[in-house]
Design a protein around this motif. Structure first.
Motif, PDB file in Angstrom:
ATOM      1  N   MET A 158       0.814  -1.201   0.054  1.00 15.70           N
ATOM      2  CA  MET A 158       0.145   0.053  -0.013  1.00 15.70           C
ATOM      3  C   MET A 158       0.874   1.122  -0.188  1.00 15.70           C
ATOM      4  SD  MET A 158      -3.387  -0.923   0.451  1.00 15.70           S
ATOM      5  CE  MET A 158      -4.311   0.300   1.264  1.00 15.70           C
TER       6      MET A 158
ATOM      7  N   PRO B 197      -6.004   2.319 -10.994  1.00 12.81           N
ATOM      8  CA  PRO B 197      -5.867   2.419  -9.437  1.00 12.81           C
ATOM      9  C   PRO B 197      -4.601   1.943  -8.864  1.00 12.81           C
ATOM     10  CG  PRO B 197      -6.858   0.281 -10.479  1.00 12.81           C
ATOM     11  CD  PRO B 197      -6.691   1.260 -11.696  1.00 12.81           C
TER      12      PRO B 197
ATOM     13  N   GLN C 196      -4.143  -1.825  -3.872  1.00 10.86           N
ATOM     14  CA  GLN C 196      -4.800  -2.106  -2.414  1.00 10.86           C
ATOM     15  C   GLN C 196      -4.903  -3.399  -1.843  1.00 10.86           C
ATOM     16  OE1 GLN C 196      -6.370   0.501  -1.065  1.00 10.86           O
ATOM     17  NE2 GLN C 196      -5.735   1.989  -2.706  1.00 10.86           N
ATOM     18  N   GLN C 197      -4.703  -3.512  -0.489  1.00 15.01           N
ATOM     19  CA  GLN C 197      -4.828  -4.915   0.039  1.00 15.01           C
ATOM     20  C   GLN C 197      -5.703  -4.819   1.257  1.00 15.01           C
ATOM     21  OE1 GLN C 197      -0.774  -6.278   0.771  1.00 15.01           O
ATOM     22  NE2 GLN C 197      -1.459  -8.273   1.818  1.00 15.01           N
ATOM     23  N   TRP C 198      -6.361  -5.876   1.542  1.00 11.74           N
ATOM     24  CA  TRP C 198      -7.341  -5.927   2.550  1.00 11.74           C
ATOM     25  C   TRP C 198      -7.602  -7.399   3.253  1.00 11.74           C
ATOM     26  CZ3 TRP C 198      -8.591  -5.073  -2.222  1.00 11.74           C
ATOM     27  CH2 TRP C 198      -9.662  -5.677  -2.924  1.00 11.74           C
TER      28      TRP C 198
ATOM     29  N   ASP D  99      -6.545 -12.750   2.628  1.00 10.78           N
ATOM     30  CA  ASP D  99      -6.411 -11.395   2.147  1.00 10.78           C
ATOM     31  C   ASP D  99      -6.660 -11.494   0.563  1.00 10.78           C
ATOM     32  OD1 ASP D  99      -3.929 -12.623   1.381  1.00 10.78           O
ATOM     33  OD2 ASP D  99      -2.812 -10.809   2.499  1.00 10.78           O
TER      34      ASP D  99
ATOM     35  N   VAL E 143      -6.441  -8.690  -3.113  1.00  8.74           N
ATOM     36  CA  VAL E 143      -5.517  -7.388  -3.587  1.00  8.74           C
ATOM     37  C   VAL E 143      -6.197  -6.879  -4.979  1.00  8.74           C
ATOM     38  CG1 VAL E 143      -3.267  -8.117  -2.775  1.00  8.74           C
ATOM     39  CG2 VAL E 143      -3.774  -8.440  -5.071  1.00  8.74           C
ATOM     40  N   SER E 144      -6.297  -5.492  -4.926  1.00 12.18           N
ATOM     41  CA  SER E 144      -6.809  -5.227  -6.363  1.00 12.18           C
ATOM     42  C   SER E 144      -5.424  -4.277  -6.804  1.00 12.18           C
ATOM     43  CB  SER E 144      -8.185  -4.198  -5.884  1.00 12.18           C
ATOM     44  OG  SER E 144      -8.303  -3.327  -6.951  1.00 12.18           O
ATOM     45  N   MET E 145      -5.127  -4.467  -8.038  1.00 12.26           N
ATOM     46  CA  MET E 145      -4.255  -3.738  -8.723  1.00 12.26           C
ATOM     47  C   MET E 145      -4.367  -3.539 -10.182  1.00 12.26           C
ATOM     48  SD  MET E 145      -1.341  -6.618  -8.340  1.00 12.26           S
ATOM     49  CE  MET E 145      -0.080  -5.864  -9.302  1.00 12.26           C
TER      50      MET E 145
ATOM     51  N   THR F  68       1.627  -2.803 -12.340  1.00 11.66           N
ATOM     52  CA  THR F  68       2.004  -2.361 -11.002  1.00 11.66           C
ATOM     53  C   THR F  68       3.015  -3.239 -10.466  1.00 11.66           C
ATOM     54  OG1 THR F  68      -0.345  -1.671 -10.461  1.00 11.66           O
ATOM     55  CG2 THR F  68       1.170  -2.240  -8.536  1.00 11.66           C
TER      56      THR F  68
END
Length: 324
Positions: free
Chosen positions: A68, A79, A82-84, A113, A115-117, A121
């Motif tokens: 992040m 974008p 993102q990681q959650w 978890d 991720v979105s990328m 990236t």
């Protein structure tokens, strides 16, 4: 060393750069169905030889971490990484989404978890559908016929084979005696020739070229790393393409000099290499340890995620010293 004068006529016919026309996508010398361009110059025999000589106990990781806030290409609205967490031990006790029940959820501490990328990236490869001209990409595939509502049906990341071959570092920052080239410096053919000469290195068709600007010394500052980056200009890109590079990698965010000096084309190197010369691109490749160890020739091994139709894919390339 390398250069057009050292390319045999038989090999020249396999290198698309020699038949390229200005700002027109090229047809592949490997046939109408080709989707990987100059990666066809890789060979099983060369891969076996380079792996035979490789010192796997001294492998160098050429990739960067994904995290992040990392530097990434967001200027065109793409974008950031993102990681959650999707599962945590305490959360699993509370929501029991597994249906396993309280006793098992207390025993089994479950974490997960997501991720979105953007597919471009971190350390990644650009495929031949990433840039072209006038709605066409490499080998004449067109958006009208080969672009679905979700992805290209040609030249995607799923078509890129494992890349195993001889890697060559062009330490242009080292050539000029600096840790990092000046902002917006354009690396041309003379820089690349002189780097090979200083290093005492050769470059042959089918090799993988890694170009060091020193920009990785600014990692992970999101401003200093991304903005006004030194990189290849069109002269340098043509030199490597005509030398028969199977892939061209850089330690900066876009491989090329940014912003470009061409007032009509903001991605002059990308469109040339991908659309005209058929050479895939790798970006954010960390060349610092290679330079520190004066490792100018090495075994290169890398593979990207097989994301169907994608214009790029994350990679974790490795370099290994070669025995004599």
């Amino acid at each position: 060393m390398c250069g057009p004068e050292l390319i045999t006529e038989a090999t020249r016919h396999k290198i698309a750069a020699y038949a390229a026309e200005f700002r027109k996508v090229s047809r592949s010398p490997f046939g109408s169905g080709d989707e990987i361009g100059m990666l066809n110059l890789l060979s099983a025999d060369k891969a076996r030889e380079v792996v035979r000589r490789a010192d796997g106990g001294a492998a160098i990781d050429l990739s960067v971490d994904l995290f992040m806030g990392m530097p990434s290409w967001v200027k065109a609205g793409d974008p950031p990484f993102q990681q959650w967490m999707t599962h945590t031990p305490d959360g699993t006790l509370l929501d029991n989404l597994t249906g396993a029940g309280d006793t098992q959820n207390r025993l089994v501490s479950y974490s997960g978890d997501a991720v979105s990328m953007y597919t471009h990236t971190g350390t990644h490869i650009d495929t031949l559908n990433h840039f072209g001209y006038h709605g066409e990409i490499w080998n004449g595939f067109s958006a009208a016929q080969h672009l679905s509502s979700r992805h290209w049906t040609r030249c995607g990341a799923d078509k890129i084979p494992p890349i195993i071959g001889r890697g060559v570092l062009f330490d242009v920052a080292g050539l000029h005696g600096v840790d990092m080239l000046p902002d917006n410096y354009g690396i041309g053919a003379e820089d690349l020739r002189d780097a090979l000469k200083k290093q005492g290195t050769t470059f042959s068709p089918g090799d993988i070229a890694l170009v060091r600007t020193g920009r990785m010394t600014q990692w992970p500052d999101p401003v200093r790393y991304i903005d006004n980056s030194p990189g290849l200009n069109l002269s340098g890109a043509r030199f490597l393409a005509e030398a028969g590079a199977a892939v061209i990698a850089g330690d900066n965010s876009a491989l090329e000099q940014m912003p470009a000096r061409d007032p009509e084309n903001w991605q002059v190197v990308h469109t040339y290499l991908l659309g005209e010369a058929g050479v895939p691109i790798m970006e954010l490749v960390d060349c610092e340890q290679l330079a520190a160890e004066s490792l100018y020739e090495f075994a290169f091994l890398g593979a990207g995620l097989k994301i169907r139709g994608a214009t790029g894919a994350p990679m974790r390339p490795l370099a290994m010293p070669l025995s004599r």
